[in-house]
Enzyme design. Structure first.
Site, PDB file in Angstrom:
ATOM      1  N   VAL A  14       0.881  -1.068  -0.044  1.00  0.00           N
ATOM      2  CA  VAL A  14       0.025  -0.131  -0.011  1.00  0.00           C
ATOM      3  C   VAL A  14       0.766   1.454  -0.079  1.00  0.00           C
ATOM      4  O   VAL A  14       0.667   2.297  -0.814  1.00  0.00           O
ATOM      5  CB  VAL A  14      -1.006   0.106   1.165  1.00  0.00           C
ATOM      6  CG1 VAL A  14      -1.901   1.334   1.169  1.00  0.00           C
ATOM      7  CG2 VAL A  14      -1.849  -1.268   1.307  1.00  0.00           C
ATOM      8  N   ARG A  45      11.573  -1.117   7.473  1.00  0.00           N
ATOM      9  CA  ARG A  45      12.821  -1.628   8.306  1.00  0.00           C
ATOM     10  C   ARG A  45      14.064  -1.972   7.131  1.00  0.00           C
ATOM     11  O   ARG A  45      15.117  -1.691   7.620  1.00  0.00           O
ATOM     12  CB  ARG A  45      12.231  -2.962   8.678  1.00  0.00           C
ATOM     13  CG  ARG A  45      11.241  -2.859  10.026  1.00  0.00           C
ATOM     14  CD  ARG A  45      10.691  -4.118  10.119  1.00  0.00           C
ATOM     15  NE  ARG A  45       9.833  -4.798   9.052  1.00  0.00           N
ATOM     16  CZ  ARG A  45       8.758  -5.521   9.277  1.00  0.00           C
ATOM     17  NH1 ARG A  45       8.499  -6.092  10.366  1.00  0.00           N
ATOM     18  NH2 ARG A  45       8.151  -5.860   8.281  1.00  0.00           N
ATOM     19  N   GLY A 134     -10.896  -1.586   0.260  1.00  0.00           N
ATOM     20  CA  GLY A 134     -10.005  -1.296  -0.387  1.00  0.00           C
ATOM     21  C   GLY A 134     -10.419   0.084  -1.023  1.00  0.00           C
ATOM     22  O   GLY A 134     -10.214   1.082  -0.362  1.00  0.00           O
ATOM     23  N   GLY A 187      -0.809  -9.693  -3.697  1.00  0.00           N
ATOM     24  CA  GLY A 187      -0.622  -8.498  -2.605  1.00  0.00           C
ATOM     25  C   GLY A 187      -2.042  -8.436  -2.119  1.00  0.00           C
ATOM     26  O   GLY A 187      -2.096  -7.326  -1.329  1.00  0.00           O
ATOM     27  N   GLU A 190      -3.447 -10.588   3.602  1.00  0.00           N
ATOM     28  CA  GLU A 190      -2.726  -9.940   5.052  1.00  0.00           C
ATOM     29  C   GLU A 190      -1.109 -10.640   5.179  1.00  0.00           C
ATOM     30  O   GLU A 190      -1.057 -11.682   4.847  1.00  0.00           O
ATOM     31  CB  GLU A 190      -3.457  -9.973   6.153  1.00  0.00           C
ATOM     32  CG  GLU A 190      -4.897  -9.334   6.071  1.00  0.00           C
ATOM     33  CD  GLU A 190      -4.683  -7.851   5.770  1.00  0.00           C
ATOM     34  OE1 GLU A 190      -3.911  -7.266   6.934  1.00  0.00           O
ATOM     35  OE2 GLU A 190      -5.155  -7.248   4.624  1.00  0.00           O
ATOM     36  N   LYS A 205     -13.252  -5.334   9.435  1.00  0.00           N
ATOM     37  CA  LYS A 205     -13.994  -4.386   8.633  1.00  0.00           C
ATOM     38  C   LYS A 205     -15.247  -4.121   9.123  1.00  0.00           C
ATOM     39  O   LYS A 205     -15.894  -3.075   9.011  1.00  0.00           O
ATOM     40  CB  LYS A 205     -13.705  -4.688   7.349  1.00  0.00           C
ATOM     41  CG  LYS A 205     -12.262  -4.758   6.760  1.00  0.00           C
ATOM     42  CD  LYS A 205     -12.214  -5.311   5.304  1.00  0.00           C
ATOM     43  CE  LYS A 205     -10.800  -5.291   4.915  1.00  0.00           C
ATOM     44  NZ  LYS A 205     -10.460  -6.145   3.853  1.00  0.00           N
TER      45      LYS A 205
HETATM   46  P1  NAP Z   1       3.458  -4.638   3.529  1.00  0.00           P
HETATM   47  O1  NAP Z   1       3.421  -5.042   2.224  1.00  0.00           O
HETATM   48  O2  NAP Z   1       3.618  -6.071   4.369  1.00  0.00           O
HETATM   49  O3  NAP Z   1       4.262  -3.483   3.872  1.00  0.00           O
HETATM   50  C1  NAP Z   1       4.574  -3.204   5.023  1.00  0.00           C
HETATM   51  C2  NAP Z   1       5.325  -1.951   5.122  1.00  0.00           C
HETATM   52  O4  NAP Z   1       5.880  -1.657   6.454  1.00  0.00           O
HETATM   53  C3  NAP Z   1       6.532  -2.391   4.741  1.00  0.00           C
HETATM   54  O5  NAP Z   1       7.208  -1.354   3.995  1.00  0.00           O
HETATM   55  C4  NAP Z   1       7.680  -2.524   5.978  1.00  0.00           C
HETATM   56  O6  NAP Z   1       9.008  -2.440   5.658  1.00  0.00           O
HETATM   57  C5  NAP Z   1       6.948  -1.497   6.967  1.00  0.00           C
HETATM   58  N1  NAP Z   1       7.165  -1.831   8.281  1.00  0.00           N
HETATM   59  C6  NAP Z   1       6.505  -2.868   8.941  1.00  0.00           C
HETATM   60  N2  NAP Z   1       6.854  -2.966  10.017  1.00  0.00           N
HETATM   61  C7  NAP Z   1       7.527  -1.747  10.323  1.00  0.00           C
HETATM   62  C8  NAP Z   1       8.273  -1.241  11.402  1.00  0.00           C
HETATM   63  N3  NAP Z   1       8.321  -1.874  12.760  1.00  0.00           N
HETATM   64  N4  NAP Z   1       8.862  -0.103  11.314  1.00  0.00           N
HETATM   65  C9  NAP Z   1       9.183   0.426   9.959  1.00  0.00           C
HETATM   66  N5  NAP Z   1       8.522   0.093   9.016  1.00  0.00           N
HETATM   67  C10 NAP Z   1       7.706  -1.171   9.197  1.00  0.00           C
HETATM   68  O7  NAP Z   1       1.997  -4.340   3.843  1.00  0.00           O
HETATM   69  P2  NAP Z   1       0.808  -3.846   3.167  1.00  0.00           P
HETATM   70  O8  NAP Z   1       0.054  -4.915   2.299  1.00  0.00           O
HETATM   71  O9  NAP Z   1       1.162  -2.637   2.361  1.00  0.00           O
HETATM   72  O10 NAP Z   1      -0.458  -3.373   4.158  1.00  0.00           O
HETATM   73  C11 NAP Z   1      -0.076  -2.249   5.051  1.00  0.00           C
HETATM   74  C12 NAP Z   1      -1.507  -1.897   5.767  1.00  0.00           C
HETATM   75  O11 NAP Z   1      -2.518  -1.936   5.027  1.00  0.00           O
HETATM   76  C13 NAP Z   1      -1.912  -3.243   6.767  1.00  0.00           C
HETATM   77  O12 NAP Z   1      -2.385  -2.455   7.907  1.00  0.00           O
HETATM   78  C14 NAP Z   1      -2.958  -3.577   5.820  1.00  0.00           C
HETATM   79  O13 NAP Z   1      -3.878  -4.343   6.632  1.00  0.00           O
HETATM   80  C15 NAP Z   1      -3.508  -2.636   5.152  1.00  0.00           C
HETATM   81  N6  NAP Z   1      -4.172  -2.797   3.942  1.00  0.00           N
HETATM   82  C16 NAP Z   1      -3.764  -3.559   3.083  1.00  0.00           C
HETATM   83  C17 NAP Z   1      -4.111  -3.718   1.826  1.00  0.00           C
HETATM   84  C18 NAP Z   1      -3.636  -4.570   0.850  1.00  0.00           C
HETATM   85  O14 NAP Z   1      -4.406  -4.726  -0.327  1.00  0.00           O
HETATM   86  N7  NAP Z   1      -2.621  -4.969   0.687  1.00  0.00           N
HETATM   87  C19 NAP Z   1      -5.610  -3.379   1.598  1.00  0.00           C
HETATM   88  C20 NAP Z   1      -5.979  -2.327   2.430  1.00  0.00           C
HETATM   89  C21 NAP Z   1      -5.399  -2.376   3.952  1.00  0.00           C
HETATM   90  P3  NAP Z   1       9.817  -3.233   5.404  1.00  0.00           P
HETATM   91  O15 NAP Z   1       9.599  -3.459   3.969  1.00  0.00           O
HETATM   92  O16 NAP Z   1      11.389  -2.720   5.038  1.00  0.00           O
HETATM   93  O17 NAP Z   1       9.956  -4.563   6.273  1.00  0.00           O
HETATM   94  N1  HSE Z   2      -6.239  -8.650   2.937  1.00  0.00           N
HETATM   95  C1  HSE Z   2      -7.270  -8.026   2.702  1.00  0.00           C
HETATM   96  C2  HSE Z   2      -8.259  -8.282   1.497  1.00  0.00           C
HETATM   97  C3  HSE Z   2      -6.837  -6.619   2.106  1.00  0.00           C
HETATM   98  O1  HSE Z   2      -8.021  -9.384   1.247  1.00  0.00           O
HETATM   99  O2  HSE Z   2      -9.362  -7.823   1.469  1.00  0.00           O
HETATM  100  C4  HSE Z   2      -7.836  -5.420   1.742  1.00  0.00           C
HETATM  101  O3  HSE Z   2      -8.308  -4.941   3.105  1.00  0.00           O
END
Ligand code: NAP
Ligand code: HSE
Length: 434
Positions: A14, A45, A134, A187, A190, A205
């Site tokens: 995201v 990180r 989303g 992607g 979770e 949600k």
């Molecule tokens: P992700 O791809 O795993 O990315 C997480 C990011 O946060 C990475 O850049 C990671 O850094 C960084 N991070 C994690 N822990 C950290 C820490 N302690 N200090 C500094 N940086 C840290 O996750 P994502 O899918 O983008 O999801 C992020 C959020 O959005 C979550 O709350 C998720 O539920 C929500 N969300 C996701 C989606 C989706 O479609 N993916 C949709 C809606 C909501 P590194 O890479 O350097 O480890």
């Molecule tokens: N893991 C979540 C999903 C990301 O599949 O809907 C969006 O919130």
């Protein structure tokens, strides 16, 4: 006007999407916001990985707490996930007078009451459009577009991963594990995919949707949650034969004596709009007393759709930053002092139709006995069919009319004790949305 300076905590799926959208549409966004939105610093990180994406000019730190008190940052955008460190970062950002944008439904569903109260006390915004469905602007729709309505119920496909899995299993006959791996690669899932498949993410949600719809506190611990990991592929096939499809739905409904709050696999008629939402798409169906039925459909997960919602929140913050906090849109749609604690109904008191499947000895009298047990519990059968299983057994599938869940469970307990019943009874809820 001075740009809005953001500190991006997290640059994964995201966060990377937000970076791309701001880079791609920056000037169009500035025309809407009245000022530009600039990423001042990023916390991750793995600094080297982030550097490769953002180039040499953006500050990168490995301790996100450095950014939440930084005077050069106006808005903290939390996209790390998790509920411990993220909570600390958000609370500290609020304490330092920063507005916050987050996509973190897991955090808000559990700690939302605390976070919104802290933000209210400090007069800052906490925006979370990306946390539910989303890219669909569902929070804005409920909080603002439907504000004239007494909302009766909300039902939605609010987890892209499980909808993708169910669609691929039904349409392509692919096994569960193969499709889950593909959802992870794309992607959607979770960091811990059990949150998706066990219905926890949808429950997070739904918790937020219920608060927005009914003006109740955030109460994740009261959601009844069943995922799709125990769903048998034969039930997908039988449902189809009966004219239904199985979807993982989040449902919250206002009843005279309380509120239903539940996530579970659900049979929905194959010709209804929700049944035809496929892949990682999400859809939310809402009934309000004035507007009637309305449905919101779009990409429920993934980098750019989710970033679209995050950036929309940033534009809201840019526009409203100067507004007197008393006149900002309330976080959960209702004024904080107007939030009421309506009881959440136990599942025994929830009414729906049911799909029941059980394996029995194929001998005379079995069907009559089962019918007697159901009618003894006051349950009326809408349809049934029988499928032979070998020479001496059969699977029996019933669809009941709408009935109280407690009565179905009582009948199932009796059925389960019959010597001719050879399997656990599978029980799935059916919603017709009529
Ligand atoms: P992700 O791809 O795993 O990315 C997480 C990011 O946060 C990475 O850049 C990671 O850094 C960084 N991070 C994690 N822990 C950290 C820490 N302690 N200090 C500094 N940086 C840290 O996750 P994502 O899918 O983008 O999801 C992020 C959020 O959005 C979550 O709350 C998720 O539920 C929500 N969300 C996701 C989606 C989706 O479609 N993916 C949709 C809606 C909501 P590194 O890479 O350097 O480890
Ligand atoms: N893991 C979540 C999903 C990301 O599949 O809907 C969006 O919130």
């Amino acid at each position: 006007m001075k740009p809005v300076r953001i500190g991006l905590l997290g640059l994964g799926v995201v966060g990377g999407g937000v970076w791309t959208v701001l880079a791609q549409n920056g000037s169009e966004i500035a025309r809407r916001a009245g000022r530009s939105i600039e990423v001042t610093a990023v916390a991750v990180r793995d600094v080297a990985k982030a550097r490769a994406l953002v180039g040499p000019d953006v500050r990168i730190v490995s301790n996100a707490l450095e950014l939440v008190s930084d005077p050069d940052i106006d808005v903290v955008v939390e996209l790390m996930g998790g509920d411990t460190f993220a909570r600390a970062c958000i609370l500290q950002a609020i304490e330092h007078g920063k507005h916050v944008v987050t996509a973190n439904k897991a955090l808000l569903a559990v700690h939302g009451n605390e976070i919104f109260a802290a933000a209210q006390a400090r007069g800052v915004m906490v925006a979370f459009e990306a946390a539910v469905a989303g890219g669909i602007p569902i929070i804005k729709a409920i909080r603002e577009g439907l504000t004239a309505n007494r909302i009766q119920w909300v039902a939605g496909i609010i987890n892209g991963t499980t909808n993708f899995i169910l669609s691929e299993m039904r349409q392509r006959g692919l096994p569960f594990e193969t499709v889950l791996a593909e959802a992870q690669r794309l992607g959607y899932a979770e960091a811990d995919p059990t949150f998706d498949i066990e219905g926890v993410d949808a429950a997070h949600k739904l918790t937020l949707l219920a608060s927005l719809a009914f003006g109740i506190p955030v109460q994740f611990d009261k959601v009844t949650t069943e995922g799709i990991s125990h769903l048998a592929s034969e039930d997908i096939v039988h449902a189809e034969r009966l004219g239904y499809r199985i979807k993982l739905l989040g449902i919250t409904r206002r009843r005279p004596d309380g509120i239903e709050l539940r996530v579970h696999p659900t049979l929905v008629p194959a010709d209804c709009l929700l049944a035809n939402v496929e892949g990682a798409m999400n859809a939310v169906l809402i009934r309000g007393d004035a507007v009637g039925l309305s449905m919101y459909y779009g990409q429920g997960a993934g980098a750019l759709p989710t970033a679209s919602a995050v950036v929309a929140d940033l534009v809201d913050v840019a526009r409203l930053q100067m507004a007197d906090p008393e006149h900002q849109v309330p976080y959960l749609a209702f004024q904080p002092e107007a939030v009421v604690d309506i009881p959440v109904l136990p599942m025994a008191e929830v009414h729906s139709s049911f799909y029941l499947r059980l394996r029995v000895d194929d001998v005379p009298g079995v069907l009559a006995d089962l019918a007697r047990i159901l009618s003894g519990a006051g349950i009326s059968v809408g349809s049934m069919f029988q499928q032979p299983h070998g020479d001496q057994q059969a699977d029996i599938i019933f669809l009941t009319h709408e009935t109280r869940e407690g009565d179905v469970d009582a009948a199932l307990q009796v059925m389960q004790k019959q010597s001719f019943v050879r399997s656990d009874v599978t029980r799935l809820r059916v919603e017709n949305f009529s």
